[in-house]
Design an enzyme around this catalytic site. Structure first.
Site, PDB file in Angstrom:
ATOM      1  N   SER A 266       0.830  -1.191   0.000  1.00  0.00           N
ATOM      2  CA  SER A 266       0.000   0.000   0.000  1.00  0.00           C
ATOM      3  C   SER A 266       0.877   1.259   0.000  1.00  0.00           C
ATOM      4  O   SER A 266       1.590   1.498  -0.972  1.00  0.00           O
ATOM      5  CB  SER A 266      -0.955  -0.042   1.191  1.00  0.00           C
ATOM      6  OG  SER A 266      -2.017   0.856   1.027  1.00  0.00           O
ATOM      7  N   ASP A 382      -9.872  -5.551  -3.783  1.00  0.00           N
ATOM      8  CA  ASP A 382      -9.360  -4.441  -2.973  1.00  0.00           C
ATOM      9  C   ASP A 382     -10.149  -3.179  -3.315  1.00  0.00           C
ATOM     10  O   ASP A 382     -10.152  -2.729  -4.460  1.00  0.00           O
ATOM     11  CB  ASP A 382      -7.874  -4.256  -3.286  1.00  0.00           C
ATOM     12  CG  ASP A 382      -7.179  -3.267  -2.366  1.00  0.00           C
ATOM     13  OD1 ASP A 382      -7.863  -2.476  -1.699  1.00  0.00           O
ATOM     14  OD2 ASP A 382      -5.932  -3.293  -2.330  1.00  0.00           O
ATOM     15  N   HIS A 413      -7.463  -6.196   0.188  1.00  0.00           N
ATOM     16  CA  HIS A 413      -6.299  -5.319   0.370  1.00  0.00           C
ATOM     17  C   HIS A 413      -5.180  -5.998   1.165  1.00  0.00           C
ATOM     18  O   HIS A 413      -4.013  -5.653   1.018  1.00  0.00           O
ATOM     19  CB  HIS A 413      -6.743  -4.034   1.072  1.00  0.00           C
ATOM     20  CG  HIS A 413      -5.699  -2.954   1.104  1.00  0.00           C
ATOM     21  ND1 HIS A 413      -5.202  -2.370  -0.039  1.00  0.00           N
ATOM     22  CD2 HIS A 413      -5.073  -2.350   2.140  1.00  0.00           C
ATOM     23  CE1 HIS A 413      -4.308  -1.451   0.290  1.00  0.00           C
ATOM     24  NE2 HIS A 413      -4.205  -1.420   1.603  1.00  0.00           N
TER      25      HIS A 413
END
Length: 448
Positions: A266, A382, A413
């Site tokens: 991320s 996600d 995610h």
């Protein structure tokens, strides 16, 4: 950019450790004030909560902002229920009250920092904890008999971050990888409820003969200090410590210094090209390659708005209140983009210096400038970093011979499997990084 609700706001902690020790106020006084503040905060009395703040914190958290933070908590954790418990602590000379707030879907600790006059000088929210599901279950693909874990310290100047080195058994030398966190004050395991994706990665990769270094994020281990830094940037948050960790891993006995990698998730994936660029500046040794999991291709403010719009639309309708919240968010984003935050004023949990820094960074251009091997992975379920970002990466660099890309149907995610329309409640369910992901990362690293 895991949407863990971990907001860090702290201002006005200007007294020395010695002068911040309790004087006229007792522990019971601080507990009473902490509970009173929490009652105002959760009871729709933002104006009264703001009156309890120090002057500097009031500047960073005016009434509208304070109310917005509580609304954000309810969006993530469900309807507010009650104060569960509170406790007093003295930490580094500061008077602290931890108040545990119960919502329909989780509990969260609110850390209230007081000055000696009984004013709230700092405020922080920890990671949500799902009642009854705190226990982590290791993945079946991890075999603890094949590796050894050692406590280490990642040092960057004055900052010393506790970490764990997961080393395969045997003489080596082994390839190694540093794990770089997503947004928020994450621990070394990137814990979210009962999920620990970084522990999954460390144990899974070490089982396959790859050493892994993971560590506490600076904003986790030095929460108060970082929250008070109005000049705080992503270098302080992530880049500098990741570079230190890679250099530490490369110098570790049993590691092949020619095969050390960065794996970012991320925000960590977003910044992975910047980490590599920093390490190679001035002729230094950079990583042998980058693994970028759920890497945003767009700027962070776009994603913040998109995520918020997604969440308010989950039930199929947008109320007048929710529409107002989105409008207020868009207004804040506009102010940030124009560089309009005043000195000491925070928005969306950060000061202007942070936003100016991250908005001035083009991760796609930075990745294009690298000759390193890149592995980009994306969960197709996600909702935080989406297949839109993955498609942009594919368009920009997907055809390069040094770039490998793969997306996974059914993964969220955290690269764990789920079903149906993804939402924050999914992270309350225990899960592990899918074995296919571990296998793909291990295979790619060994091929470099």
């Amino acid at each position: 950019m895991t949407r863990v609700l971990c907001l860090v706001l702290c201002a006005g902690l200007l007294c020395s450790i010695a002068s911040c020790r309790p004087k006229t106020l007792t522990e019971d006084d601080y507990l009473r004030l902490g509970n009173q503040f929490a009652g105002y905060f959760t009871g729709g009395k933002a104006a009264d909560a703001v009156k309890m703040m120090s002057a500097k914190l009031r500047g960073a958290m005016p009434e509208a902002t304070t109310a917005e933070y509580f609304t954000g908590l309810t969006e993530q954790l469900g309807v507010y229920e009650s104060i569960q418990r509170s406790r007093y602590a003295m930490e580094d000379g500061y008077n602290i009250v931890y108040v545990t707030l119960a919502f329909a879907n989780a509990e969260i600790d609110m850390k209230v920092v007081f000055d000696t006059g009984g004013k709230v000088a700092g405020l922080w929210f920890g990671a949500p904890q799902i009642p009854g599901s705190e226990n982590y279950s290791p993945p079946a693909y991890a075999d603890p008999a094949t590796f050894t874990e050692t406590e280490i310290t990642v040092t960057t100047g004055q900052w010393q971050l506790p970490g764990t080195l997961t080393m395969p058994n045997g003489a080596g030398p082994f390839p190694g990888v540093v794990l770089v966190h997503g947004s928020g004050p994450n621990d070394r395991d990137e814990t979210l409820g009962p999920n620990k994706p970084f522990k999954d990665l460390a144990w899974g990769l070490a089982t396959q003969g790859i050493a892994v270094l993971r560590y506490e994020k600076r904003t986790k281990h030095y929460q108060t200090e970082m929250a008070a830094e109005t000049g705080f940037t992503v270098d302080h948050e992530t880049v500098d410590d990741a570079a230190s960790a890679l250099n530490l891993l490369r110098a570790t006995q049993g590691i092949d210094p020619a095969r050390v990698f960065v794996l970012g998730h991320s925000l960590g994936a977003h910044l992975a090209p910047r980490i590599a660029t920093k390490l190679t500046a001035g002729g230094g040794d950079g990583p042998s390659g980058l693994v970028m999991m759920a890497a945003p291709a767009r700027d962070m403010l776009n994603l913040v708005v998109e995520q918020s719009e997604y969440l308010v639309n989950l039930d199929g309708q947008v109320t007048e209140t929710e529409a107002g919240q989105i409008a207020a968010l868009q207004q804040q984003v506009s102010v940030i983009r124009q560089g309009g935050l005043k000195a000491g004023e925070a928005a969306l949990g950060s000061y202007q210096a942070y936003w100016t820094d991250i908005l001035g960074y083009d991760q796609v251009a930075a990745a294009k400038a690298l000759s390193l091997p890149l592995l980009l992975l994306q969960g197709e379920r996600d909702y935080q970093v989406t297949m839109t970002d993955y498609a942009l990466w594919d368009e920009e660099i997907g055809g390069r011979p040094n770039v490998t890309m793969k997306s996974y149907p059914g993964l969220n995610h955290l690269f764990a499997r789920g079903e149906g329309k993804p939402d924050p409640a999914e992270y309350e369910n225990p899960g592990n990084v899918e074995k296919e992901v571990i296998d793909d990362v291990a295979r790619w690293i060994k091929a470099q």
